[in-house]
Write a protein that holds these residues in place. Structure first.
Motif, PDB file in Angstrom:
ATOM      1  N   LEU A  97       0.827  -1.210   0.000  1.00 37.13           N
ATOM      2  CA  LEU A  97       0.000   0.000   0.000  1.00 37.13           C
ATOM      3  C   LEU A  97       0.861   1.260   0.000  1.00 37.13           C
ATOM      4  O   LEU A  97       0.553   2.252  -0.680  1.00 37.13           O
ATOM      5  CB  LEU A  97      -0.943  -0.004   1.206  1.00 37.13           C
ATOM      6  CG  LEU A  97      -2.101  -1.010   1.158  1.00 37.13           C
ATOM      7  CD1 LEU A  97      -2.850  -1.021   2.477  1.00 37.13           C
ATOM      8  CD2 LEU A  97      -3.059  -0.681   0.009  1.00 37.13           C
ATOM      9  N   ILE A 112       2.445   1.588  -3.468  1.00 43.47           N
ATOM     10  CA  ILE A 112       1.431   1.991  -4.454  1.00 43.47           C
ATOM     11  C   ILE A 112       1.157   3.486  -4.349  1.00 43.47           C
ATOM     12  O   ILE A 112       1.011   4.184  -5.358  1.00 43.47           O
ATOM     13  CB  ILE A 112       0.136   1.179  -4.252  1.00 43.47           C
ATOM     14  CG1 ILE A 112       0.330  -0.256  -4.746  1.00 43.47           C
ATOM     15  CG2 ILE A 112      -1.037   1.824  -4.984  1.00 43.47           C
ATOM     16  CD1 ILE A 112      -0.827  -1.167  -4.448  1.00 43.47           C
ATOM     17  N   ARG A 113       1.115   3.993  -3.123  1.00 45.06           N
ATOM     18  CA  ARG A 113       0.892   5.428  -2.931  1.00 45.06           C
ATOM     19  C   ARG A 113       2.028   6.240  -3.556  1.00 45.06           C
ATOM     20  O   ARG A 113       1.787   7.255  -4.210  1.00 45.06           O
ATOM     21  CB  ARG A 113       0.787   5.729  -1.433  1.00 45.06           C
ATOM     22  CG  ARG A 113       0.407   7.175  -1.125  1.00 45.06           C
ATOM     23  CD  ARG A 113       0.316   7.416   0.358  1.00 45.06           C
ATOM     24  NE  ARG A 113      -0.630   6.514   0.988  1.00 45.06           N
ATOM     25  CZ  ARG A 113      -0.810   6.437   2.317  1.00 45.06           C
ATOM     26  NH1 ARG A 113      -0.061   7.176   3.123  1.00 45.06           N
ATOM     27  NH2 ARG A 113      -1.695   5.620   2.816  1.00 45.06           N
ATOM     28  N   ASN A 121       1.778   6.021  -7.379  1.00 43.79           N
ATOM     29  CA  ASN A 121       0.657   6.824  -7.869  1.00 43.79           C
ATOM     30  C   ASN A 121       1.022   8.312  -7.911  1.00 43.79           C
ATOM     31  O   ASN A 121       0.702   9.015  -8.879  1.00 43.79           O
ATOM     32  CB  ASN A 121      -0.559   6.597  -6.972  1.00 43.79           C
ATOM     33  CG  ASN A 121      -1.817   7.233  -7.534  1.00 43.79           C
ATOM     34  OD1 ASN A 121      -2.285   8.236  -7.029  1.00 43.79           O
ATOM     35  ND2 ASN A 121      -2.381   6.635  -8.569  1.00 43.79           N
ATOM     36  N   ASP A 169      -6.195   6.990 -11.497  1.00 38.77           N
ATOM     37  CA  ASP A 169      -7.132   6.219 -10.659  1.00 38.77           C
ATOM     38  C   ASP A 169      -7.254   4.780 -11.151  1.00 38.77           C
ATOM     39  O   ASP A 169      -7.288   3.838 -10.349  1.00 38.77           O
ATOM     40  CB  ASP A 169      -8.509   6.892 -10.657  1.00 38.77           C
ATOM     41  CG  ASP A 169      -8.521   8.191  -9.859  1.00 38.77           C
ATOM     42  OD1 ASP A 169      -7.581   8.392  -9.058  1.00 38.77           O
ATOM     43  OD2 ASP A 169      -9.448   8.987 -10.026  1.00 38.77           O
ATOM     44  N   ILE A 170      -7.320   4.596 -12.476  1.00 40.66           N
ATOM     45  CA  ILE A 170      -7.406   3.247 -13.034  1.00 40.66           C
ATOM     46  C   ILE A 170      -6.163   2.443 -12.666  1.00 40.66           C
ATOM     47  O   ILE A 170      -6.242   1.280 -12.226  1.00 40.66           O
ATOM     48  CB  ILE A 170      -7.573   3.299 -14.567  1.00 40.66           C
ATOM     49  CG1 ILE A 170      -8.944   3.873 -14.942  1.00 40.66           C
ATOM     50  CG2 ILE A 170      -7.388   1.923 -15.183  1.00 40.66           C
ATOM     51  CD1 ILE A 170     -10.107   2.996 -14.567  1.00 40.66           C
ATOM     52  N   LEU A 215      -4.161   2.941 -10.193  1.00 41.22           N
ATOM     53  CA  LEU A 215      -4.163   2.720  -8.747  1.00 41.22           C
ATOM     54  C   LEU A 215      -4.960   1.473  -8.385  1.00 41.22           C
ATOM     55  O   LEU A 215      -4.508   0.626  -7.600  1.00 41.22           O
ATOM     56  CB  LEU A 215      -4.749   3.952  -8.054  1.00 41.22           C
ATOM     57  CG  LEU A 215      -4.941   3.866  -6.536  1.00 41.22           C
ATOM     58  CD1 LEU A 215      -3.600   3.739  -5.821  1.00 41.22           C
ATOM     59  CD2 LEU A 215      -5.707   5.066  -6.021  1.00 41.22           C
ATOM     60  N   TRP A 216      -6.143   1.336  -8.970  1.00 38.98           N
ATOM     61  CA  TRP A 216      -6.987   0.188  -8.629  1.00 38.98           C
ATOM     62  C   TRP A 216      -6.440  -1.114  -9.212  1.00 38.98           C
ATOM     63  O   TRP A 216      -6.622  -2.186  -8.625  1.00 38.98           O
ATOM     64  CB  TRP A 216      -8.422   0.442  -9.105  1.00 38.98           C
ATOM     65  CG  TRP A 216      -9.142   1.396  -8.205  1.00 38.98           C
ATOM     66  CD1 TRP A 216      -9.442   2.705  -8.450  1.00 38.98           C
ATOM     67  CD2 TRP A 216      -9.622   1.118  -6.889  1.00 38.98           C
ATOM     68  NE1 TRP A 216     -10.073   3.261  -7.382  1.00 38.98           N
ATOM     69  CE2 TRP A 216     -10.214   2.311  -6.403  1.00 38.98           C
ATOM     70  CE3 TRP A 216      -9.619  -0.008  -6.073  1.00 38.98           C
ATOM     71  CZ2 TRP A 216     -10.788   2.400  -5.148  1.00 38.98           C
ATOM     72  CZ3 TRP A 216     -10.195   0.079  -4.816  1.00 38.98           C
ATOM     73  CH2 TRP A 216     -10.766   1.269  -4.359  1.00 38.98           C
ATOM     74  N   ILE A 217      -5.765  -1.049 -10.338  1.00 38.41           N
ATOM     75  CA  ILE A 217      -5.125  -2.246 -10.892  1.00 38.41           C
ATOM     76  C   ILE A 217      -4.032  -2.733  -9.960  1.00 38.41           C
ATOM     77  O   ILE A 217      -3.919  -3.933  -9.655  1.00 38.41           O
ATOM     78  CB  ILE A 217      -4.560  -1.959 -12.301  1.00 38.41           C
ATOM     79  CG1 ILE A 217      -5.705  -1.769 -13.304  1.00 38.41           C
ATOM     80  CG2 ILE A 217      -3.656  -3.104 -12.765  1.00 38.41           C
ATOM     81  CD1 ILE A 217      -5.237  -1.328 -14.680  1.00 38.41           C
ATOM     82  N   ARG A 270      -3.787  -2.153  -6.757  1.00 40.66           N
ATOM     83  CA  ARG A 270      -4.425  -2.652  -5.535  1.00 40.66           C
ATOM     84  C   ARG A 270      -4.984  -4.060  -5.735  1.00 40.66           C
ATOM     85  O   ARG A 270      -4.934  -4.883  -4.810  1.00 40.66           O
ATOM     86  CB  ARG A 270      -5.539  -1.695  -5.108  1.00 40.66           C
ATOM     87  CG  ARG A 270      -5.031  -0.408  -4.469  1.00 40.66           C
ATOM     88  CD  ARG A 270      -6.169   0.525  -4.131  1.00 40.66           C
ATOM     89  NE  ARG A 270      -5.700   1.713  -3.430  1.00 40.66           N
ATOM     90  CZ  ARG A 270      -6.462   2.747  -3.123  1.00 40.66           C
ATOM     91  NH1 ARG A 270      -7.750   2.749  -3.484  1.00 40.66           N
ATOM     92  NH2 ARG A 270      -5.964   3.781  -2.481  1.00 40.66           N
ATOM     93  N   ALA A 271      -5.516  -4.324  -6.930  1.00 35.21           N
ATOM     94  CA  ALA A 271      -6.040  -5.665  -7.211  1.00 35.21           C
ATOM     95  C   ALA A 271      -4.920  -6.702  -7.194  1.00 35.21           C
ATOM     96  O   ALA A 271      -5.063  -7.791  -6.611  1.00 35.21           O
ATOM     97  CB  ALA A 271      -6.752  -5.669  -8.563  1.00 35.21           C
ATOM     98  N   PHE A 325      -3.866  -7.248  -3.587  1.00 35.94           N
ATOM     99  CA  PHE A 325      -4.820  -8.073  -2.846  1.00 35.94           C
ATOM    100  C   PHE A 325      -4.667  -9.548  -3.221  1.00 35.94           C
ATOM    101  O   PHE A 325      -4.754 -10.430  -2.358  1.00 35.94           O
ATOM    102  CB  PHE A 325      -6.243  -7.599  -3.138  1.00 35.94           C
ATOM    103  CG  PHE A 325      -7.297  -8.315  -2.348  1.00 35.94           C
ATOM    104  CD1 PHE A 325      -7.392  -8.144  -0.976  1.00 35.94           C
ATOM    105  CD2 PHE A 325      -8.180  -9.183  -2.972  1.00 35.94           C
ATOM    106  CE1 PHE A 325      -8.363  -8.809  -0.242  1.00 35.94           C
ATOM    107  CE2 PHE A 325      -9.150  -9.851  -2.254  1.00 35.94           C
ATOM    108  CZ  PHE A 325      -9.240  -9.657  -0.878  1.00 35.94           C
TER     109      PHE A 325
END
Length: 272
Positions: free
Chosen positions: A43, A46-47, A50, A72-73, A75-77, A79-80, A83
């Motif tokens: 995390l 990623i920050r 980004n 934003d796109i 960022l979520w990729i 994060r996926a 996870f």
């Protein structure tokens, strides 16, 4: 005697279960600790990534809306993927999890077809740019200044300061009139005079009004033309102005024409 024996058996079971639980915790704790280390470190990274991506896009002077959308796109990729790595480290089978997510995604997609249409519309608007933030547009029976282009809706501020949210799906599939993109706009006014009025004198007065106004452009040249002969003579007054001056010039020109014609004792013809 029987009661004492029963208590001893229960105590022995509790002790056995406690030992097994403790053993499971000891055996599983390295996976648990390492999984959470991966999660928190991921995390944090990623920050940082980004922020770096946003700075690069800013230096390359990309469109602010497109930059935010892409960041934003991305960022979520990330994060996926993080996870997926997290649950994999915990020992959960990722293939089963992905299958569950796929089924859930299909169900959600079918129930949110309108939202997905708006999402696709937002992407089309951001990529093809029929308008930008700050443009004045007319679309879907709404006229106003574009305040923000979001993923699902576009925020428009109307002339009376109303905030209007237009779904991107309908916006991208409909007709969009960008009133400010060219930078200049023609003012379309019309007046009516009687047949008894001196037409050449009326045109001379109007042309002088237009030439005396420094906000009215000389290129393209303003036009004063007769456009209809009915029960009156209809004259079109068409000056070109900067888009920002449009509403003021339209009102000022009409008022000035009325005052100057009154001073010349030329009456306007009432129009039903």
């Amino acid at each position: 005697m029987f009661l004492q024996s029963s208590i001893d058996v229960q105590t022995q079971k509790i002790s056995t279960y406690t030992e097994k639980l403790w053993q499971i915790i000891i055996d599983y704790s390295p996976k648990l600790i390492s999984a959470f280390i991966i999660l928190f470190v991921g995390l944090y990274l990623i920050r940082i990534v980004n922020r770096l991506i946003r700075r690069i896009m800013l230096k390359r002077e990309l469109d602010p809306t497109l930059s935010k959308f892409l960041a934003d796109i991305f960022l979520w990729i990330l994060r996926a993927f993080l996870f997926a790595a997290f649950i994999s480290k915990l020992g959960i089978e990722t293939s089963s999890f992905v299958a569950i997510l796929g089924a859930a995604g299909l169900a959600v997609g079918l129930s949110l077809q309108g939202s997905l249409s708006n999402f696709a519309g937002g992407m089309l608007i951001i990529l093809f740019k029929p308008f930008r933030v700050g443009d004045y547009i007319e679309a879907q029976n709404v006229t106003g200044e574009v305040s923000e282009i979001q993923i699902f809706v576009t925020k428009i501020i109307g002339a009376n300061n109303q905030t209007i949210y237009v779904p991107n799906g309908a916006l991208s599939n409909g007709t969009i009139v960008n009133l400010s993109q060219a930078g200049i706009r023609r003012v379309d006014l019309s007046i009516a005079i009687s047949y008894n009025a001196n037409l050449l004198k009326v045109k001379e007065i109007i042309e002088k009004i237009l030439s005396d106004n420094p906000k009215i452009l000389t290129n393209p040249e303003p036009r004063v033309d007769v456009i209809a002969l009915a029960d009156h003579v209809k004259i079109a007054v068409r000056p070109w102005v900067s888009f920002t001056d449009y509403p003021v010039i339209a009102a000022e020109t009409l008022e000035k024409i009325k005052l100057e014609l009154d001073a010349a004792e030329i009456a306007l013809h009432p129009v039903a």
